[in-house]
Design a protein around this motif. Structure first.
Motif, mmCIF file in Angstrom:
data_model
loop_
_atom_site.group_PDB
_atom_site.id
_atom_site.type_symbol
_atom_site.label_atom_id
_atom_site.label_comp_id
_atom_site.label_asym_id
_atom_site.label_seq_id
_atom_site.Cartn_x
_atom_site.Cartn_y
_atom_site.Cartn_z
ATOM 1 N N ILE A 107 3.944 9.551 -2.597
ATOM 2 C CA ILE A 107 4.604 10.771 -1.871
ATOM 3 C C ILE A 107 5.601 10.420 -0.846
ATOM 4 O O ILE A 107 6.723 10.695 -0.914
ATOM 5 N N GLY A 108 5.165 9.344 0.061
ATOM 6 C CA GLY A 108 6.045 9.013 1.226
ATOM 7 C C GLY A 108 5.240 8.810 2.402
ATOM 8 O O GLY A 108 4.011 9.033 2.632
ATOM 9 N N ARG A 109 5.894 8.231 3.324
ATOM 10 C CA ARG A 109 5.202 7.962 4.515
ATOM 11 C C ARG A 109 4.984 9.077 5.438
ATOM 12 O O ARG A 109 5.990 9.804 5.431
ATOM 13 N N LYS A 110 3.955 9.327 6.045
ATOM 14 C CA LYS A 110 3.556 10.307 7.145
ATOM 15 C C LYS A 110 2.704 9.833 8.086
ATOM 16 O O LYS A 110 1.715 9.356 7.983
ATOM 17 N N ILE A 111 3.298 10.018 9.488
ATOM 18 C CA ILE A 111 2.386 9.724 10.495
ATOM 19 C C ILE A 111 1.427 10.772 10.445
ATOM 20 O O ILE A 111 1.622 12.027 10.874
ATOM 21 N N GLU A 112 -0.165 10.620 10.409
ATOM 22 C CA GLU A 112 -0.904 11.728 10.541
ATOM 23 C C GLU A 112 -2.167 11.201 11.230
ATOM 24 O O GLU A 112 -2.659 9.984 11.022
ATOM 25 N N LYS A 113 -2.801 12.047 11.952
ATOM 26 C CA LYS A 113 -4.228 11.788 12.614
ATOM 27 C C LYS A 113 -5.263 12.241 11.789
ATOM 28 O O LYS A 113 -5.438 13.242 11.549
ATOM 29 N N TYR A 121 -1.933 7.402 12.013
ATOM 30 C CA TYR A 121 -1.561 6.050 11.305
ATOM 31 C C TYR A 121 -0.340 6.414 10.632
ATOM 32 O O TYR A 121 -0.239 7.559 10.071
ATOM 33 N N ASN A 122 0.246 5.601 10.247
ATOM 34 C CA ASN A 122 1.726 5.792 9.333
ATOM 35 C C ASN A 122 0.969 5.533 7.839
ATOM 36 O O ASN A 122 1.336 4.461 7.364
ATOM 37 N N GLN A 123 0.864 6.651 7.347
ATOM 38 C CA GLN A 123 0.162 6.696 6.027
ATOM 39 C C GLN A 123 1.286 6.530 4.842
ATOM 40 O O GLN A 123 2.059 7.418 5.038
ATOM 41 N N LEU A 124 1.006 5.755 3.895
ATOM 42 C CA LEU A 124 1.725 5.923 2.677
ATOM 43 C C LEU A 124 0.940 6.981 1.791
ATOM 44 O O LEU A 124 0.200 6.227 0.886
ATOM 45 N N PHE A 125 1.007 8.003 1.828
ATOM 46 C CA PHE A 125 0.337 8.933 0.941
ATOM 47 C C PHE A 125 0.956 8.900 -0.439
ATOM 48 O O PHE A 125 2.011 8.669 -0.698
ATOM 49 N N SER A 126 0.029 9.287 -1.469
ATOM 50 C CA SER A 126 0.313 9.079 -2.743
ATOM 51 C C SER A 126 -0.785 10.252 -3.366
ATOM 52 O O SER A 126 -1.742 10.584 -3.008
ATOM 53 N N THR A 127 -0.545 10.375 -4.874
ATOM 54 C CA THR A 127 -1.218 11.216 -5.511
ATOM 55 C C THR A 127 -1.861 10.478 -6.696
ATOM 56 O O THR A 127 -1.159 9.706 -7.355
ATOM 57 N N LEU A 128 -3.074 10.798 -6.614
ATOM 58 C CA LEU A 128 -3.885 9.930 -7.662
ATOM 59 C C LEU A 128 -4.293 10.685 -8.865
ATOM 60 O O LEU A 128 -5.048 11.822 -8.444
ATOM 61 N N SER A 129 -4.016 10.376 -10.008
ATOM 62 C CA SER A 129 -4.427 11.338 -11.004
ATOM 63 C C SER A 129 -5.647 10.557 -11.963
ATOM 64 O O SER A 129 -5.439 9.344 -12.458
ATOM 65 N N PHE A 130 -6.431 11.178 -12.139
ATOM 66 C CA PHE A 130 -7.611 10.467 -13.018
ATOM 67 C C PHE A 130 -8.424 11.667 -13.738
ATOM 68 O O PHE A 130 -8.718 12.820 -13.344
ATOM 69 N N LYS A 162 -0.072 -4.139 3.656
ATOM 70 C CA LYS A 162 1.152 -3.523 2.805
ATOM 71 C C LYS A 162 0.477 -3.133 1.393
ATOM 72 O O LYS A 162 -0.606 -3.675 1.170
ATOM 73 N N PRO A 163 1.171 -2.117 1.000
ATOM 74 C CA PRO A 163 0.447 -1.353 -0.373
ATOM 75 C C PRO A 163 0.839 -2.534 -1.621
ATOM 76 O O PRO A 163 1.688 -3.412 -1.313
ATOM 77 N N LEU A 164 0.132 -2.218 -2.545
ATOM 78 C CA LEU A 164 -0.033 -3.068 -3.867
ATOM 79 C C LEU A 164 1.553 -2.628 -4.514
ATOM 80 O O LEU A 164 2.233 -1.469 -4.410
ATOM 81 N N PRO A 165 2.169 -3.859 -4.942
ATOM 82 C CA PRO A 165 3.309 -3.364 -5.830
ATOM 83 C C PRO A 165 3.130 -2.646 -6.874
ATOM 84 O O PRO A 165 2.098 -2.484 -7.475
ATOM 85 N N ASP A 166 4.492 -1.655 -7.219
ATOM 86 C CA ASP A 166 4.150 -1.180 -8.636
ATOM 87 C C ASP A 166 3.776 -1.944 -9.737
ATOM 88 O O ASP A 166 4.265 -3.195 -9.814
ATOM 89 N N GLY A 167 3.162 -1.382 -10.446
ATOM 90 C CA GLY A 167 2.431 -2.340 -11.552
ATOM 91 C C GLY A 167 1.301 -1.873 -12.326
ATOM 92 O O GLY A 167 0.765 -0.590 -11.923
ATOM 93 N N LYS A 168 0.791 -2.481 -13.177
ATOM 94 C CA LYS A 168 -0.474 -2.334 -13.897
ATOM 95 C C LYS A 168 -1.584 -3.195 -13.393
ATOM 96 O O LYS A 168 -1.262 -4.449 -13.501
ATOM 97 N N TYR A 169 -2.828 -2.842 -13.209
ATOM 98 C CA TYR A 169 -3.919 -3.692 -12.707
ATOM 99 C C TYR A 169 -5.273 -3.431 -13.156
ATOM 100 O O TYR A 169 -5.311 -2.435 -13.743
ATOM 101 N N LYS A 170 -5.925 -4.294 -13.450
ATOM 102 C CA LYS A 170 -7.248 -4.146 -13.859
ATOM 103 C C LYS A 170 -8.261 -4.088 -12.702
ATOM 104 O O LYS A 170 -7.952 -4.552 -11.572
ATOM 105 N N ILE A 171 -9.110 -2.871 -12.843
ATOM 106 C CA ILE A 171 -10.090 -2.555 -11.799
ATOM 107 C C ILE A 171 -11.678 -3.294 -12.203
ATOM 108 O O ILE A 171 -12.049 -3.057 -13.514
ATOM 109 N N LEU A 172 -12.035 -4.078 -11.283
ATOM 110 C CA LEU A 172 -13.288 -4.908 -11.620
ATOM 111 C C LEU A 172 -14.724 -3.774 -11.421
ATOM 112 O O LEU A 172 -14.585 -3.057 -10.533
#
Length: 256
Positions: A107-113, A121-130, A162-172
């Motif tokens: 979504i983007g950066r937003k400073i939120e308490k 904190y300067n959060q890099l908010f995102s939407t998780l779909s699952f 720092k955030p993970l780069p765009d890409g595909k990862y396996k979850i352990l």
């Protein structure tokens, strides 16, 4: 292997019936971890746990306890046991899913308490779909932190997130409990919250798998479920899936 039986030795006066049945572990409480006793444990005073839906094979019942071979995870190929009274609720038949899929859209950066921390904190908010649902997450809080991964050459050093780069990862699959002090505030605010100490490693060689999927409002580059009320659904989806036959991986994370 379900329902097969055998005897443990050839002495007719001392043989025991062994029942080889595949079962899956289930926690007796909301922690997400099942306490077990290991056979021939060199550290018997140290409590041992396995995550939920770990595959085991029941071997025998003896002396009021049920013994089973652990098929996956930290204690794979070791024999564990539970009291017979706990078996029906803690070793269950189950069919796991074939791999969870998490999709992250920034979504983007937003400073939120956050209500759980004294400063914003300067959060890099995102939407998780699952699994047909969504949750608000943060994938980076722009903070300094101490690396606590013994496998990393940076262990003990102060790094900047720092955030993970765009890409595909396996979850352990989870192997050990996270520090309960990190999530105590969330448990107090959300009494129905479960498995807050179950953190799922993300396979990423550059950070020596130091990134996780977990609940919380602070991210050091993790996939952090900021919307605390969605964590139970996310946890249930993750823990009931395995991507591979050996149970090493939970599923796949896709960022971008």
């Amino acid at each position: 292997m379900t329902g097969r039986t055998a005897t443990t030795n050839r002495d007719p006066n001392s043989s025991q019936t062994a029942v080889f049945e595949v079962r899956y572990t289930k926690a007796a409480d909301k922690t997400g971890w099942l306490w077990i006793k290991l056979e021939n444990d060199p550290e018997p005073t140290v409590k041992k746990t396995v995550s939920e839906y770990t595959k085991v094979t029941i071997q025998k019942k003896e002396g009021g306890r049920t013994y089973f071979l652990i098929q996956e995870g930290r204690y794979a190929n070791q024999v564990g046991s539970l009291s017979d009274a706990n078996v029906s609720k803690c070793l269950i038949p189950f069919k796991r899913g074939n791999g969870a899929v998490l999709n992250v859209k920034k979504i983007g950066r937003k400073i939120e308490k956050s209500p759980f921390f004294p400063r914003p904190y300067n959060q890099l908010f995102s939407t998780l779909s699952f699994n047909g649902k969504t949750a608000r997450i943060t994938i980076d809080s722009d903070v300094d932190f101490e690396e606590r991964n013994p496998a990393s050459p940076n262990n003990g050093k102060i790094l900047h997130s720092k955030p993970l780069p765009d890409g595909k990862y396996k979850i352990l699959a989870p192997t050990y409990s996270g520090n309960p002090d990190f999530t105590i505030g969330y448990r107090a605010a959300y009494p129905n919250l479960k498995a807050d100490t179950v953190w799922f490693h993300i396979e990423y060689a550059p950070t020596y798998n130091s990134n996780f999927v977990h609940v919380g409002n602070l991210s050091e580059g993790c996939i952090t479920c900021y919307e605390i009320s969605k964590w139970n659904d996310l946890y249930d989806y993750l823990i009931t899936n395995r991507l591979d036959s050996k149970g090493k991986y939970i599923g796949t994370l896709i960022i971008g």
